[in-house]
Design an enzyme around this catalytic site. Structure first.
Site, mmCIF file in Angstrom:
data_model
loop_
_atom_site.group_PDB
_atom_site.id
_atom_site.type_symbol
_atom_site.label_atom_id
_atom_site.label_comp_id
_atom_site.label_asym_id
_atom_site.label_seq_id
_atom_site.Cartn_x
_atom_site.Cartn_y
_atom_site.Cartn_z
ATOM 1 N N HIS A 147 7.904 26.279 -12.061
ATOM 2 C CA HIS A 147 7.390 25.585 -10.889
ATOM 3 C C HIS A 147 8.527 25.343 -9.890
ATOM 4 O O HIS A 147 9.704 25.541 -10.203
ATOM 5 C CB HIS A 147 6.750 24.245 -11.270
ATOM 6 C CG HIS A 147 5.387 24.385 -11.877
ATOM 7 N ND1 HIS A 147 5.190 24.637 -13.211
ATOM 8 C CD2 HIS A 147 4.133 24.314 -11.325
ATOM 9 C CE1 HIS A 147 3.894 24.712 -13.462
ATOM 10 N NE2 HIS A 147 3.235 24.522 -12.336
ATOM 11 N N LYS A 201 8.874 19.497 -8.562
ATOM 12 C CA LYS A 201 7.972 19.003 -9.609
ATOM 13 C C LYS A 201 8.720 18.023 -10.510
ATOM 14 O O LYS A 201 9.837 18.297 -10.954
ATOM 15 C CB LYS A 201 7.403 20.165 -10.423
ATOM 16 C CG LYS A 201 6.327 19.720 -11.415
ATOM 17 C CD LYS A 201 5.562 20.911 -11.974
ATOM 18 C CE LYS A 201 4.510 20.492 -12.989
ATOM 19 N NZ LYS A 201 3.508 19.580 -12.403
#
Length: 271
Positions: free
Chosen positions: A160, A164
């Protein structure tokens, strides 16, 4: 506009997912953009939701609390943070609203608190609202039953963007849970989330996790089933947050016709 289209509000409209959710609701002929919230005291309170999302004025202003729009919406979509989500869940239960929750990173205690609302309102709770991811979960269940106890090592790799805040991702954990359940294993017992130093040989029942955080990666997940002589990889890659937003709007439309309960995207998709 579809008759009796649900009026949808969005929590955290100024965030990355919030802006995509606004766009997804506006694009959906079966839904009405009814409101959205920003943090209490935010200078963005009163801003037009469409202008926040970069899609042009929509005539709906951001509020700094759900109380300010309580009469305007039927269902709330929430991709915020655990404590905010639980507060919004309590509000929706008190005021007879449905809710769709895509928030990840909840602790065991927070998950138990969330589940406690299952008899008080209709909610969809899923770590990933993508239709493709939820189809992938079904593929993983099938693969695990066929391969997992026949000498195949299982590893989950996810990537990600750098912003995040939780790891592994909620989607990666869900994938691990699906595989573990299919094999009759407990993920808390067999999940391995860190390998450092002299950690010894791999236990055959381990379900390993590896995390990448880099750049602007929207979301990539691979589950690997590896044995001597071959490797099977089941992968899902998201290139836009709109895939999650569209799935959440689909869930919001569906949940408005349901009774109280804690539903999943498998319920929404009829899987």
């Amino acid at each position: 506009m579809t008759a009796n289209a649900p009026r949808i509000a969005i929590a955290g409209v100024a965030g990355r997912m919030g802006r995509n959710l606004v766009n997804a609701v506006v694009q959906d002929d079966g839904a009405v953009l009814a409101g959205g919230t920003v943090s209490p005291g935010s200078s963005l309170a009163g801003a037009d939701l469409g202008e926040l999302a970069g899609i042009g004025r929509q005539g709906v202003a951001a509020a700094d609390s759900l109380a300010a729009i309580v009469d305007d919406f039927d269902v709330l979509i929430d991709f915020t943070a655990p404590k905010v989500t639980l507060a919004n869940l309590a509000f929706c239960a008190e005021h007879g609203k449905a809710i769709v929750i895509g928030t990840t990173g909840l602790s065991d205690a927070e998950l138990a608190e969330l589940q406690g609302y299952a008899e008080r309102l209709p909610m969809v709770f899923a770590p990933n609202m993508s239709v493709g991811v939820n189809l992938t979960l079904k593929l993983l269940e099938t693969a695990a039953k066929a391969l997992g106890d026949e000498g195949y090592d299982i590893e989950v790799v996810e990537a990600h963007h750098r912003h995040k805040v939780d790891a592994p991702s909620g989607t990666a954990l869900k994938m691990g849970e699906v595989v573990a359940e299919a094999l009759g294993r407990n993920l808390k017992e067999h999940g391995v989330f860190e390998r450092v130093g002299q950690c010894g040989p791999r236990d055959p029942k381990e379900i390993g996790f590896a995390t990448v955080r880099a750049g602007d990666i929207v979301g990539e997940h691979t589950v690997m089933f590896a044995t001597e002589g071959e490797r099977i990889e089941i992968t899902h890659k998201a290139s836009s947050r709109m895939t999650f937003a569209k799935g959440a709007v689909r869930a919001a439309r569906w949940v408005c016709g349901q009774g109280s309960g804690n539903y999943t995207m498998s319920d929404v998709l009829g899987l």
